[in-house]
Design an enzyme around this catalytic site. Structure first.
Site, PDB file in Angstrom:
ATOM      1  N   ASP A  65    -112.816 -63.895   4.099  1.00 49.84           N
ATOM      2  CA  ASP A  65    -111.520 -63.745   4.672  1.00 49.84           C
ATOM      3  C   ASP A  65    -110.577 -64.559   4.213  1.00 49.84           C
ATOM      4  O   ASP A  65    -109.286 -64.344   4.452  1.00 49.84           O
ATOM      5  CB  ASP A  65    -111.924 -63.531   6.329  1.00 49.84           C
ATOM      6  CG  ASP A  65    -111.746 -62.306   6.721  1.00 49.84           C
ATOM      7  OD1 ASP A  65    -111.490 -61.219   6.150  1.00 49.84           O
ATOM      8  OD2 ASP A  65    -112.529 -62.238   7.939  1.00 49.84           O
ATOM      9  N   HIS A  82    -105.405 -64.428   8.498  1.00 51.06           N
ATOM     10  CA  HIS A  82    -105.875 -64.990   7.421  1.00 51.06           C
ATOM     11  C   HIS A  82    -104.867 -64.955   6.128  1.00 51.06           C
ATOM     12  O   HIS A  82    -105.087 -64.286   5.074  1.00 51.06           O
ATOM     13  CB  HIS A  82    -107.265 -64.210   7.030  1.00 51.06           C
ATOM     14  CG  HIS A  82    -108.297 -64.063   8.081  1.00 51.06           C
ATOM     15  ND1 HIS A  82    -109.103 -65.357   8.216  1.00 51.06           N
ATOM     16  CD2 HIS A  82    -108.877 -63.048   8.706  1.00 51.06           C
ATOM     17  CE1 HIS A  82    -109.848 -65.104   9.212  1.00 51.06           C
ATOM     18  NE2 HIS A  82    -109.796 -63.759   9.593  1.00 51.06           N
ATOM     19  N   LYS A 108    -107.699 -56.587  12.912  1.00 51.62           N
ATOM     20  CA  LYS A 108    -107.725 -57.100  11.451  1.00 51.62           C
ATOM     21  C   LYS A 108    -106.120 -57.433  11.229  1.00 51.62           C
ATOM     22  O   LYS A 108    -105.282 -56.861  12.097  1.00 51.62           O
ATOM     23  CB  LYS A 108    -108.335 -56.052  10.612  1.00 51.62           C
ATOM     24  CG  LYS A 108    -109.872 -56.072  10.637  1.00 51.62           C
ATOM     25  CD  LYS A 108    -110.506 -57.576  10.608  1.00 51.62           C
ATOM     26  CE  LYS A 108    -110.213 -58.196   8.994  1.00 51.62           C
ATOM     27  NZ  LYS A 108    -110.803 -59.457   8.830  1.00 51.62           N
ATOM     28  N   ARG A 156    -113.671 -51.757  15.186  1.00 50.61           N
ATOM     29  CA  ARG A 156    -113.015 -52.669  16.555  1.00 50.61           C
ATOM     30  C   ARG A 156    -111.902 -52.211  16.958  1.00 50.61           C
ATOM     31  O   ARG A 156    -111.089 -51.555  16.296  1.00 50.61           O
ATOM     32  CB  ARG A 156    -112.995 -54.017  15.985  1.00 50.61           C
ATOM     33  CG  ARG A 156    -114.652 -54.702  15.768  1.00 50.61           C
ATOM     34  CD  ARG A 156    -114.424 -56.115  15.261  1.00 50.61           C
ATOM     35  NE  ARG A 156    -113.921 -55.984  13.860  1.00 50.61           N
ATOM     36  CZ  ARG A 156    -113.797 -57.098  13.224  1.00 50.61           C
ATOM     37  NH1 ARG A 156    -114.118 -58.393  13.847  1.00 50.61           N
ATOM     38  NH2 ARG A 156    -113.432 -57.153  12.151  1.00 50.61           N
ATOM     39  N   TYR A 161    -106.076 -61.259  13.909  1.00 52.00           N
ATOM     40  CA  TYR A 161    -106.529 -62.255  13.047  1.00 52.00           C
ATOM     41  C   TYR A 161    -105.628 -61.946  11.895  1.00 52.00           C
ATOM     42  O   TYR A 161    -104.979 -60.767  11.658  1.00 52.00           O
ATOM     43  CB  TYR A 161    -107.971 -61.874  12.429  1.00 52.00           C
ATOM     44  CG  TYR A 161    -108.916 -62.170  13.346  1.00 52.00           C
ATOM     45  CD1 TYR A 161    -109.222 -63.559  13.500  1.00 52.00           C
ATOM     46  CD2 TYR A 161    -109.835 -61.341  13.841  1.00 52.00           C
ATOM     47  CE1 TYR A 161    -110.189 -63.968  14.331  1.00 52.00           C
ATOM     48  CE2 TYR A 161    -110.820 -61.596  14.818  1.00 52.00           C
ATOM     49  CZ  TYR A 161    -111.055 -62.973  15.027  1.00 52.00           C
ATOM     50  OH  TYR A 161    -112.051 -63.479  15.940  1.00 52.00           O
ATOM     51  N   GLU A 219    -107.235 -67.053  14.427  1.00 48.82           N
ATOM     52  CA  GLU A 219    -108.127 -68.068  13.827  1.00 48.82           C
ATOM     53  C   GLU A 219    -107.737 -69.414  13.596  1.00 48.82           C
ATOM     54  O   GLU A 219    -108.497 -70.225  13.238  1.00 48.82           O
ATOM     55  CB  GLU A 219    -108.450 -67.551  12.316  1.00 48.82           C
ATOM     56  CG  GLU A 219    -107.307 -67.578  11.373  1.00 48.82           C
ATOM     57  CD  GLU A 219    -106.330 -66.059  11.449  1.00 48.82           C
ATOM     58  OE1 GLU A 219    -105.549 -66.504  10.166  1.00 48.82           O
ATOM     59  OE2 GLU A 219    -106.571 -65.214  12.097  1.00 48.82           O
TER      60      GLU A 219
END
Length: 376
Positions: free
Chosen positions: A270, A96, A75, A15, A94, A118
């Site tokens: 995740d 996490h 990511k 991605r 993101y 997120e």
């Protein structure tokens, strides 16, 4: 603002933070965009398309991180990327953080402003930047589960849809949110026998209205998890506590009680995973077996369908990204409480409570209110 898009470096992660169409939006708003060479080539977005959209192509990630005022990724930054971040720079991706003390420590040390997709919210108490990937992951979970139920891949040899004269496979979905709903859609589409567990009666009623008699809705208790997991051919973990470590709902004893060759797919990996036996895997080596049960715990599942995922993600992230660039991060967040909810780290301070609850003691960190941190 100078916006930088580095190539993702996580295992089998294809991605990209901005599509050429998204780059064109930033450029039209007066911003400069630099993109690392071949950042999107593997999913059909080549350097020429980025140049046509108005971006400049840069040969190295180091230069992207050194020059850009805002870094847009998909990511969480890997350790070497974290070390390239600096104070005054904005990271939009993101994160996490709750199950990841190493990343949290490095981001705090960087002094950068770190906004997590997120935890950005919307007017309906939803998570609009997480939802597209949750939709993808929920649908992929059933595909992956069906694949690994095949005998040649370690499963029991069960076809989820069955055939005339043979009962379909049993699918248990734990959690009735975006992931769970999309998993249920796919499993029903294959003809499986589907049960979904959730602790919200309101949500169970909604699911019952959506699916009618196509699935069973059951209130989630320890007893229900124990009973239905022992009968299931495929269990999909689809629980979420926004920004926090996932609760461990399936214990080692539950895994031991499952049928030989059954499959579990932990979409919550995740955030640390919702099964006691879960550990993060990659698309290169996606499964392992514990007590005869196949575990699929890929931490970037949507990366497996990277083109679809990238376009879906950009549709959601673009308006907030433009706001950050147009107004500057501080003003953009102070004027939008939902974007402010995305702030996890700022100038060495952790600004998301669930991260402190998970890691504060371990890392000797204290929580600072987002607005207070922005005024520092």
């Amino acid at each position: 603002m100078l916006v930088g898009v580095p190539k993702e470096i996580k295992n089998h992660e294809y991605r990209v933070g901005l599509t050429p169409a998204a780059v064109k939006e930033f450029v039209t708003h007066g911003h400069d965009v630099i993109v690392e060479t071949n950042a999107g080539t593997s999913i059909g977005f080549d350097d020429e398309q980025y140049i046509a959209a108005g971006a400049s192509i840069i040969d190295s990630a180091e230069e992207i991180f050194a020059r850009a005022e805002m870094i847009v990724k998909v990511k969480e930054p890997q350790p070497n990327e974290c070390k390239m971040l600096r104070e005054g720079q904005t990271l939009y991706t993101y994160l996490h953080l709750a199950p990841d003390p190493t990343q949290t420590k490095l981001l705090v040390e960087s002094g950068a402003t770190c906004i997590a997709y997120e935890t950005v919210t919307d007017n309906r108490n939803g998570l609009p930047l997480l939802a597209p990937m949750s939709e993808v992951a929920g649908r992929m979970a059933v595909q992956a589960g069906a694949h690994y139920l095949e005998k040649s891949h370690g499963g029991s040899g069960t076809l989820l849809g069955g055939v005339p004269g043979v009962a379909p496979g049993k699918v248990l979905v734990i959690g009735g949110g975006v992931v769970g709903t999309n998993a249920a859609k796919m499993a029903i589409g294959l003809g499986a026998d589907v049960t979904i567990l959730d602790r919200s009666l309101t949500r169970l009623r909604e699911l019952d209205d959506i699916f009618a008699n196509q699935l069973k809705t059951v209130y989630s208790t320890i007893d229900a998890i124990e009973y239905y997991s022992s009968k299931a051919d495929l269990v999909i973990g689809a629980v979420l506590v926004p920004g926090a470590a996932a609760p461990k709902l399936l214990t080692r004893d539950h895994i031991k009680a499952m049928k030989e060759g059954s499959v579990v797919v932990d979409v919550a990996i995740d955030q640390g995973g919702c099964f006691a036996t879960s550990k993060a895997t990659t698309h290169q080596d996606p499964v392992y077996i514990v007590d005869g049960v196949v575990h699929y715990c890929v931490a970037n599942m949507p990366g497996g369908v990277a083109r679809t995922s990238t376009m879906a993600l950009n549709n959601a992230t673009l308006p907030f990204g433009l706001a950050l660039a147009n107004k500057g991060p501080k003003r953009a967040m102070l004027e939008d409480a939902h974007l402010l909810n995305g702030l996890n780290v700022h100038k060495g301070k952790v600004t998301y409570k669930a991260v402190i609850d998970a890691l504060g003691t371990e890392l000797n960190l204290e929580y600072v209110e987002p607005k207070q941190a922005l005024e520092l």
